[in-house]
Structure formats: C-alpha cells, structure tokens
Design a protein around this motif. Structure first.
Motif, PDB file in Angstrom:
ATOM      1  N   PRO A 208       0.798  -1.234   0.000  1.00  0.00           N
ATOM      2  CA  PRO A 208       0.000   0.000   0.000  1.00  0.00           C
ATOM      3  C   PRO A 208       0.826   1.276   0.000  1.00  0.00           C
ATOM      4  CG  PRO A 208      -0.983  -1.604   1.460  1.00  0.00           C
ATOM      5  CD  PRO A 208       0.329  -2.188   1.024  1.00  0.00           C
ATOM      6  N   GLY A 209       1.963   1.291   0.707  1.00  0.00           N
ATOM      7  CA  GLY A 209       2.771   2.510   0.733  1.00  0.00           C
ATOM      8  C   GLY A 209       3.281   2.904  -0.632  1.00  0.00           C
ATOM      9  N   ALA A 210       3.607   1.920  -1.465  1.00  0.00           N
ATOM     10  CA  ALA A 210       4.085   2.207  -2.811  1.00  0.00           C
ATOM     11  C   ALA A 210       2.959   2.776  -3.672  1.00  0.00           C
ATOM     12  CB  ALA A 210       4.656   0.941  -3.440  1.00  0.00           C
ATOM     13  N   PHE A 211       1.766   2.200  -3.547  1.00  0.00           N
ATOM     14  CA  PHE A 211       0.607   2.698  -4.286  1.00  0.00           C
ATOM     15  C   PHE A 211       0.317   4.139  -3.877  1.00  0.00           C
ATOM     16  CE2 PHE A 211      -4.088   1.466  -5.386  1.00  0.00           C
ATOM     17  CZ  PHE A 211      -4.177   2.546  -6.237  1.00  0.00           C
ATOM     18  N   GLU A 212       0.331   4.417  -2.587  1.00  0.00           N
ATOM     19  CA  GLU A 212       0.027   5.761  -2.115  1.00  0.00           C
ATOM     20  C   GLU A 212       1.069   6.758  -2.612  1.00  0.00           C
ATOM     21  OE1 GLU A 212      -1.158   8.147   2.019  1.00  0.00           O
ATOM     22  OE2 GLU A 212      -0.486   6.050   2.092  1.00  0.00           O
ATOM     23  N   TYR A 213       2.333   6.348  -2.680  1.00  0.00           N
ATOM     24  CA  TYR A 213       3.370   7.238  -3.201  1.00  0.00           C
ATOM     25  C   TYR A 213       3.076   7.645  -4.638  1.00  0.00           C
ATOM     26  CZ  TYR A 213       7.428   8.225  -6.052  1.00  0.00           C
ATOM     27  OH  TYR A 213       8.253   8.761  -7.001  1.00  0.00           O
ATOM     28  N   VAL A 214       2.668   6.693  -5.480  1.00  0.00           N
ATOM     29  CA  VAL A 214       2.365   7.035  -6.880  1.00  0.00           C
ATOM     30  C   VAL A 214       1.194   8.004  -6.939  1.00  0.00           C
ATOM     31  CG1 VAL A 214       1.615   6.132  -9.110  1.00  0.00           C
ATOM     32  CG2 VAL A 214       3.324   4.881  -7.782  1.00  0.00           C
ATOM     33  N   LEU A 215       0.193   7.782  -6.103  1.00  0.00           N
ATOM     34  CA  LEU A 215      -0.932   8.710  -6.053  1.00  0.00           C
ATOM     35  C   LEU A 215      -0.458  10.112  -5.702  1.00  0.00           C
ATOM     36  CD1 LEU A 215      -3.982   9.349  -6.000  1.00  0.00           C
ATOM     37  CD2 LEU A 215      -3.966   8.686  -3.578  1.00  0.00           C
ATOM     38  N   VAL A 216       0.373  10.237  -4.669  1.00  0.00           N
ATOM     39  CA  VAL A 216       0.894  11.541  -4.266  1.00  0.00           C
ATOM     40  C   VAL A 216       1.710  12.167  -5.397  1.00  0.00           C
ATOM     41  CG1 VAL A 216       2.460  12.715  -2.669  1.00  0.00           C
ATOM     42  CG2 VAL A 216       0.859  10.981  -1.822  1.00  0.00           C
ATOM     43  N   HIS A 217       2.525  11.361  -6.045  1.00  0.00           N
ATOM     44  CA  HIS A 217       3.348  11.841  -7.163  1.00  0.00           C
ATOM     45  C   HIS A 217       2.473  12.500  -8.228  1.00  0.00           C
ATOM     46  CE1 HIS A 217       6.990  11.302  -9.854  1.00  0.00           C
ATOM     47  NE2 HIS A 217       6.040  11.634 -10.718  1.00  0.00           N
ATOM     48  N   GLU A 218       1.417  11.812  -8.630  1.00  0.00           N
ATOM     49  CA  GLU A 218       0.550  12.362  -9.684  1.00  0.00           C
ATOM     50  C   GLU A 218      -0.238  13.568  -9.182  1.00  0.00           C
ATOM     51  OE1 GLU A 218       1.095  11.495 -12.617  1.00  0.00           O
ATOM     52  OE2 GLU A 218       2.378   9.841 -12.010  1.00  0.00           O
ATOM     53  N   LEU A 219      -0.662  13.558  -7.927  1.00  0.00           N
ATOM     54  CA  LEU A 219      -1.384  14.715  -7.392  1.00  0.00           C
ATOM     55  C   LEU A 219      -0.496  15.955  -7.380  1.00  0.00           C
ATOM     56  CD1 LEU A 219      -3.311  13.098  -4.393  1.00  0.00           C
ATOM     57  CD2 LEU A 219      -4.253  13.816  -6.611  1.00  0.00           C
ATOM     58  N   CYS A 220       0.801  15.771  -7.123  1.00  0.00           N
ATOM     59  CA  CYS A 220       1.712  16.916  -7.092  1.00  0.00           C
ATOM     60  C   CYS A 220       1.911  17.523  -8.474  1.00  0.00           C
ATOM     61  CB  CYS A 220       3.052  16.521  -6.485  1.00  0.00           C
ATOM     62  SG  CYS A 220       2.966  16.278  -4.686  1.00  0.00           S
ATOM     63  N   HIS A 221       1.574  16.769  -9.513  1.00  0.00           N
ATOM     64  CA  HIS A 221       1.628  17.345 -10.861  1.00  0.00           C
ATOM     65  C   HIS A 221       0.496  18.354 -11.084  1.00  0.00           C
ATOM     66  CE1 HIS A 221       5.054  15.429 -12.533  1.00  0.00           C
ATOM     67  NE2 HIS A 221       4.596  14.201 -12.396  1.00  0.00           N
ATOM     68  N   LEU A 222      -0.489  18.372 -10.202  1.00  0.00           N
ATOM     69  CA  LEU A 222      -1.498  19.442 -10.265  1.00  0.00           C
ATOM     70  C   LEU A 222      -0.893  20.782  -9.854  1.00  0.00           C
ATOM     71  CD1 LEU A 222      -4.433  17.469  -8.611  1.00  0.00           C
ATOM     72  CD2 LEU A 222      -4.391  18.292 -10.988  1.00  0.00           C
ATOM     73  N   ILE A 223       0.250  20.737  -9.174  1.00  0.00           N
ATOM     74  CA  ILE A 223       0.954  21.953  -8.750  1.00  0.00           C
ATOM     75  C   ILE A 223       2.077  22.284  -9.729  1.00  0.00           C
ATOM     76  CG2 ILE A 223       2.209  23.061  -6.863  1.00  0.00           C
ATOM     77  CD1 ILE A 223       0.923  20.998  -4.971  1.00  0.00           C
ATOM     78  N   HIS A 224       2.881  21.271 -10.076  1.00  0.00           N
ATOM     79  CA  HIS A 224       3.982  21.445 -11.031  1.00  0.00           C
ATOM     80  C   HIS A 224       3.885  20.334 -12.067  1.00  0.00           C
ATOM     81  CE1 HIS A 224       5.992  24.493  -8.601  1.00  0.00           C
ATOM     82  NE2 HIS A 224       5.802  23.719  -7.544  1.00  0.00           N
ATOM     83  N   ALA A 225       3.755  20.704 -13.334  1.00  0.00           N
ATOM     84  CA  ALA A 225       3.592  19.712 -14.398  1.00  0.00           C
ATOM     85  C   ALA A 225       4.888  18.999 -14.729  1.00  0.00           C
ATOM     86  CB  ALA A 225       3.037  20.382 -15.656  1.00  0.00           C
ATOM     87  N   ASP A 226       6.026  19.523 -14.276  1.00  0.00           N
ATOM     88  CA  ASP A 226       7.325  18.935 -14.609  1.00  0.00           C
ATOM     89  C   ASP A 226       7.866  18.136 -13.426  1.00  0.00           C
ATOM     90  OD1 ASP A 226       7.967  20.867 -12.786  1.00  0.00           O
ATOM     91  OD2 ASP A 226       8.939  22.205 -14.224  1.00  0.00           O
ATOM     92  N   HIS A 227       9.136  17.713 -13.554  1.00  0.00           N
ATOM     93  CA  HIS A 227       9.820  17.040 -12.448  1.00  0.00           C
ATOM     94  C   HIS A 227      10.961  17.918 -11.936  1.00  0.00           C
ATOM     95  CE1 HIS A 227       7.797  13.407 -14.123  1.00  0.00           C
ATOM     96  NE2 HIS A 227       7.707  13.107 -12.843  1.00  0.00           N
ATOM     97  N   SER A 228      10.655  19.161 -11.737  1.00  0.00           N
ATOM     98  CA  SER A 228      11.639  20.123 -11.245  1.00  0.00           C
ATOM     99  C   SER A 228      11.896  19.894  -9.759  1.00  0.00           C
ATOM    100  CB  SER A 228      11.120  21.537 -11.460  1.00  0.00           C
ATOM    101  OG  SER A 228       9.922  21.732 -10.732  1.00  0.00           O
ATOM    102  N   ARG A 229      12.876  20.635  -9.223  1.00  0.00           N
ATOM    103  CA  ARG A 229      13.150  20.548  -7.783  1.00  0.00           C
ATOM    104  C   ARG A 229      11.932  20.982  -6.983  1.00  0.00           C
ATOM    105  NH1 ARG A 229      19.335  22.959  -7.036  1.00  0.00           N
ATOM    106  NH2 ARG A 229      20.392  21.305  -8.255  1.00  0.00           N
ATOM    107  N   ALA A 230      11.223  21.973  -7.513  1.00  0.00           N
ATOM    108  CA  ALA A 230      10.018  22.435  -6.819  1.00  0.00           C
ATOM    109  C   ALA A 230       8.982  21.316  -6.730  1.00  0.00           C
ATOM    110  CB  ALA A 230       9.435  23.647  -7.538  1.00  0.00           C
ATOM    111  N   PHE A 231       8.861  20.544  -7.799  1.00  0.00           N
ATOM    112  CA  PHE A 231       7.926  19.414  -7.787  1.00  0.00           C
ATOM    113  C   PHE A 231       8.308  18.408  -6.705  1.00  0.00           C
ATOM    114  CE2 PHE A 231       7.417  14.961  -9.017  1.00  0.00           C
ATOM    115  CZ  PHE A 231       6.037  14.862  -9.069  1.00  0.00           C
ATOM    116  N   TRP A 232       9.589  18.035  -6.652  1.00  0.00           N
ATOM    117  CA  TRP A 232      10.017  17.033  -5.684  1.00  0.00           C
ATOM    118  C   TRP A 232       9.909  17.544  -4.251  1.00  0.00           C
ATOM    119  CZ3 TRP A 232       9.808  12.272  -6.913  1.00  0.00           C
ATOM    120  CH2 TRP A 232      10.070  11.855  -8.222  1.00  0.00           C
ATOM    121  N   ARG A 233      10.000  18.852  -4.063  1.00  0.00           N
ATOM    122  CA  ARG A 233       9.770  19.404  -2.721  1.00  0.00           C
ATOM    123  C   ARG A 233       8.320  19.197  -2.295  1.00  0.00           C
ATOM    124  NH1 ARG A 233      13.443  23.609  -4.362  1.00  0.00           N
ATOM    125  NH2 ARG A 233      11.706  24.917  -5.049  1.00  0.00           N
TER     126      ARG A 233
END
Length: 268
Positions: A208-233
């Motif tokens: 489940p933790g891995a699944f939730e991480y992918v969900l969070v990853h995609e949700l953060c693209h609603l803030i930053h569409a790229d994989h910039s440092r800001a996105f990873w923050r």
C-alpha cells in the motif's frame, strides 16, 4: 476561388501507410524459440528492438528492407535473450478453477476459494478471514474470469484511492478531474492537461505505501507539471518516504506488471 487542380492533387496524393504487424518465430542462441512481433511503422525512423512484459518487438521503418531487419535481429540475438530472461517469470499465477489457490492483493497473497454460481465474480469472503472467493458458472470462459479479476482489482484500487485522497486534497489547487485505471507498460501513473489522472492497475498488487506514493506523485503534478526541484519538494512535504517506495518499484515493478497481465490481460 477553389483551384481547379485540387481534385487532381487529391487523386494523385500518396496513400497514407498504416502500421503493419506480423509475428515471427525466432530462435535464440540457446536453441529456444520465442515469438517476436515485427512492426512496420511509418513513424519509425530507425530499427528498434524492445522487450517488456508483453514480449519482444522489432520496430521497422518503412524504408528498411526485410533483409536489413533480419540482419539487425541476428546481430542482437544475445541482447534479446538476456532481456527475455529478465522478463521470464516462471511462477506467474494463472486462473484455473479449483487449481489456483491464492491471488495477490496489496503486497500479500490471499487464499482463494472457488464456488459454483450463476454469475462470474471475485470478492472477499464474508467470514472476515481475508480469503477471496471466486464464484463462476460451470461454463465460464477464460475471458469472463479475467474480466472478473480485473473488475475486482479496479474496485479495490478505487477503494484505496478514495481512502487516501481526502488527506491530500486540502493542500492542492484543485482535485483531479477523474481517475482512470489502466494496464500500463512502463508508467505507473500520468496526469493529463485536463486534470484527468491515470494509474496503473497493477498498483493494487503492490504494498500500500508504494501505491500511495504514486498517487501523491501524480497529485503533485497538479501543482507542477514537470519534475523540477520544486515538484520534488511538494512530494517530499507530503510523502517523506517516497525514495524507499521508488526503490521498491525498481525491485518489484516488473513482477507486478507481469502478474497483472498474466491474471487479467488478454487470453493467449
């Protein structure tokens, strides 16, 4: 005023070429014979050999000859054998009434019971044991059983997303427009420009933790569409252990995708 030559131009315009596919029987250096899909693609610019959980594929540009494609394949037979070995998983589960005794879900194997019934469906047992129950008519075909497995996994995946999503929505500029579950070849998720989120259905087989991480990853693209440092923050702020889950996918991702395809992909 329309040009009088336009009808003639349409008449003599080249006919668009479509993708052509054929399956070849290829012998590997160790004597094994495997199926390889040769695809002649008008968009291809070079010969390309690739392998994933679906098998081997040789992409051929329209301008390349069959002889050139055969030479390219012969030169890369050792590489092909090595890659196929990585994707050969001998313990993949199969669906066989009464013979398949467990199925994967959320990083664990669950006991599976079979019982006769009017409709083909897979669900949790009612006794709280954590077992799964596969109900099916005597004449249920492979396609119907695979569809039942896929429907069950999608329902479970939607349940997980529905449980996690409210935790993250307050910190997002907007919710995803909708969530789709697909069988993806290489990606684990994606976010379309319109805000639609797609997730790989095999995530429900992962811990489940891995699944939730992918969900969070995609949700953060609603803030930053790229994989910039800001996105990873943004990812770090919401899921500090994301690196551990990324390593989990490096180790287990191929098996997860292959398992899902073995259980509910198209029948061979």
């Amino acid at each position: 005023m329309p040009s009088p030559l336009r009808p003639l131009a349409r008449l003599f315009a080249p006919t668009p070429r479509t993708v052509e596919r054929e399956v070849l029987d290829v012998e590997l250096p160790d004597g094994r014979r495997v199926a390889l899909q040769r695809v002649r693609d008008p968009r291809a610019r070079r010969l390309k050999l690739s392998v994933d959980e679906r098998g081997a594929r040789l992409t051929v540009p329209m301008r390349a000859s069959v002889a050139a494609a055969d030479r390219f394949l012969a030169e890369h037979r050792d590489w092909l054998a090595a890659q196929l070995a990585r994707y050969t998983l001998d313990d993949m589960p199969a669906l066989a009434p009464g013979a398949t005794l467990e199925l994967p879900l959320r990083g664990a194997m669950h006991a599976l019971r079979w019982q006769a019934g009017r409709f083909t469906r897979l669900d949790h047992a009612d006794d709280g044991s954590g077992d799964l129950v596969f109900t099916h008519p005597a004449r249920a075909g492979e396609a119907a059983m695979r569809r039942a497995v896929r429907d069950f996994y999608e329902a479970q995946a939607r349940s997980d997303v529905g449980r996690w999503l409210p935790r993250y929505l307050p910190s997002l500029p907007r919710p995803p427009r909708r969530t789709l579950f697909k069988m993806m070849s290489s990606q684990w998720g994606s976010l379309a420009p319109d805000g639609s989120m797609a997730l790989d259905l095999s995530l429900v087989l992962a811990r489940p933790g891995a699944f939730e991480y992918v969900l969070v990853h995609e949700l953060c693209h609603l803030i930053h569409a790229d994989h910039s440092r800001a996105f990873w923050r943004e990812v770090e702020a919401r899921y500090p252990h994301w690196r551990e889950e990324r390593e989990y996918f490096h180790a287990e991702g191929r098996r997860l995708k292959a398992t899902l395809r073995a259980l509910c992909g198209k029948p061979a």
